[in-house]
Design a protein around this motif. Structure first.
Motif, PDB file in Angstrom:
ATOM      1  N   UNK A 148       1.924  -1.447 -12.053  1.00 39.27           N
ATOM      2  CA  UNK A 148       1.109  -2.788 -11.868  1.00 39.27           C
ATOM      3  C   UNK A 148       0.613  -3.362 -13.374  1.00 39.27           C
ATOM      4  N   UNK A 149       0.505  -2.604 -14.540  1.00 42.00           N
ATOM      5  CA  UNK A 149       0.248  -2.941 -15.737  1.00 42.00           C
ATOM      6  C   UNK A 149       1.529  -4.145 -16.097  1.00 42.00           C
ATOM      7  N   UNK A 212      -9.021 -10.258  -7.868  1.00 40.48           N
ATOM      8  CA  UNK A 212      -8.948  -9.043  -7.574  1.00 40.48           C
ATOM      9  C   UNK A 212      -8.397  -8.598  -6.306  1.00 40.48           C
ATOM     10  N   UNK A 213      -8.406  -9.703  -5.183  1.00 38.44           N
ATOM     11  CA  UNK A 213      -7.745  -9.282  -3.907  1.00 38.44           C
ATOM     12  C   UNK A 213      -6.083  -9.476  -4.224  1.00 38.44           C
ATOM     13  N   UNK A 219      -0.863  -4.013  -5.256  1.00 35.20           N
ATOM     14  CA  UNK A 219      -1.122  -2.635  -5.344  1.00 35.20           C
ATOM     15  C   UNK A 219      -0.591  -2.068  -4.063  1.00 35.20           C
ATOM     16  N   UNK A 220      -0.834  -2.562  -2.976  1.00 35.00           N
ATOM     17  CA  UNK A 220      -0.387  -2.361  -1.656  1.00 35.00           C
ATOM     18  C   UNK A 220       1.019  -2.429  -1.375  1.00 35.00           C
ATOM     19  N   UNK A 221       1.403  -3.567  -2.143  1.00 34.61           N
ATOM     20  CA  UNK A 221       3.140  -3.828  -1.993  1.00 34.61           C
ATOM     21  C   UNK A 221       3.580  -2.569  -2.479  1.00 34.61           C
ATOM     22  N   UNK A 226       7.455  -0.568  -2.501  1.00 32.55           N
ATOM     23  CA  UNK A 226       8.210  -0.667  -3.744  1.00 32.55           C
ATOM     24  C   UNK A 226       8.538   0.960  -3.977  1.00 32.55           C
ATOM     25  N   UNK A 227       7.388   1.754  -3.819  1.00 39.55           N
ATOM     26  CA  UNK A 227       7.427   3.274  -4.082  1.00 39.55           C
ATOM     27  C   UNK A 227       8.309   3.874  -2.956  1.00 39.55           C
TER      28      UNK A 227
END
Length: 381
Positions: A148-149, A212-213, A219-221, A226-227
């Motif tokens: 995410x960074x 933020x949203x 993050x949810x994706x 992805x993970x």
């Protein structure tokens, strides 16, 4: 008149009592609620995100916000971001504007941090753990923290600090003002609109919610799509010797999103033929895992075989030399390229042929066995 004087005294005592009650209530709230401080006036994407991120932590989840440059008011805040000319995590002060500040995220990222990057660096793992219900010790947390960074926070740091993406002497071919930093900037009042603190603070809250949203959506994706794709690739890598003794063929029994077109919509599971317009997913994981697992060049996969998501057919994909390369490690054989259907079956000697792209980077067959045979024969040609 005595009665008038008495009434005035009673009214004054009532006002005093109300004032004392209000002060006590405010003091009580100050003691029970955390206070985040940031600067007032024109706002930017970095502190808008920093405030949102803090409100995703256990400590500051219900925190109030003070927007000011008054040092006395900032001193009584529990945590201060993007103002104050101090970076001291122990004192909960996170500014990046002071001359001596040169902090970066690390882990190979050298862009100077903004307040968004500072808060993310210190609190990002907790936020990821909380939002995805993962243990703080789960290695997935650090994987997502770094991802995410790279994909979201670093650009905000760069824009806020004026870091160019490429040399200044190269003029851009078009102007881009649709990134999240620009969209936050547009929420500031225009020069001829009201700039009273109440209305600007409301605009800031809107900006904080916007950026933020979007962060949480990313993050949810990465956490939910992805993970899991990374885990799929790792399993395929570990089992590849059972598919081919050489280890040069990976087989995915289920659909693998090898390349994606749009990370913001369900279309990320499509596999377009024109790879000039695509963005890698499983392919990205493959290169990362090859590096992490120290797989030597002679052991690296050459072809990936997986089912087509929609047509029920199978694909054989040549792995490129690098994530951004159009050159494959070993393209499918030249005699097959640009040939389709029965003609492909005849020239390859493999039933069920569908197509091979003119560049040889991808081909298709009606069955898993046929696609695997295409990959096995291609290794020898």
């Amino acid at each position: 008149h005595p009665q008038v004087i008495q009434n005035r005294h009673q009214h004054y005592r009532r006002l005093q009592y109300r004032a004392m009650s209000t002060e006590e209530s405010a003091a009580k709230k100050l003691k029970t609620s955390k206070m985040i401080g940031t600067h007032n006036g024109t706002f930017h994407c970095d502190e808008a995100l920093a405030v949102f991120l803090l409100r995703q932590t256990n400590t500051y989840r219900d925190a109030d916000l003070t927007r000011t440059r008054d040092p006395k008011l900032l001193d009584i805040c529990d945590i201060v971001v993007d103002v104050g000319a101090v970076y001291d995590p122990e004192k909960l002060r996170f500014d990046h504007h002071q001359r001596e500040f040169d902090g970066v995220f690390g882990y190979g990222y050298g862009t100077k941090l903004s307040s968004a990057g500072l808060i993310y660096k210190h609190y990002g793992k907790e936020i990821i753990s909380n939002h995805l219900n993962l243990s703080s010790e789960d290695p997935k947390v650090e994987t997502l923290w770094l991802k995410l960074y790279k994909e979201y926070i670093e650009a905000i740091d760069g824009v806020d600090n004026g870091v160019q993406q490429y040399p200044a002497e190269i003029p851009p071919k078009y102007r881009s003002r649709t990134d999240v930093s620009a969209r936050v900037g547009w929420l500031n009042p225009a020069w001829n609109q009201s700039v009273d603190s109440k209305s600007v603070d409301a605009r800031f809250e809107k900006a904080s919610k916007l950026v933020g949203e979007e962060f949480l959506s990313r993050l949810e994706y990465y956490g939910n799509a992805w993970l899991p794709a990374r885990e799929l690739v790792q399993a395929g890598l570990e089992a590849r010797s059972a598919v081919s003794p050489s280890g040069h063929i990976i087989l995915f029994e289920h659909f693998c999103p090898w390349k994606v077109t749009d990370l913001t919509t369900p279309k990320y599971l499509l596999l377009p033929v024109n790879r000039n317009t695509t963005f890698s997913l499983c392919q990205e994981h493959l290169f990362d895992l090859e590096k992490e697992l120290s797989i030597t060049d002679d052991q690296k996969p050459v072809y990936v075989v997986y089912p087509d998501e929609t047509a029920g057919n199978w694909r054989v994909q040549a792995v490129p030399l690098s994530p951004d390369s159009f050159i494959s490690r070993k393209p499918l054989p030249e005699p097959w390229r640009g040939v389709r259907d029965d003609a492909l079956s005849q020239v390859s000697g493999i039933p069920g042929g569908i197509f091979v792209h003119a560049s040889g980077f991808i081909g298709g067959n009606q069955t898993q066995a046929g696609a695997l045979e295409m990959a096995r024969q291609a290794l020898t040609m």
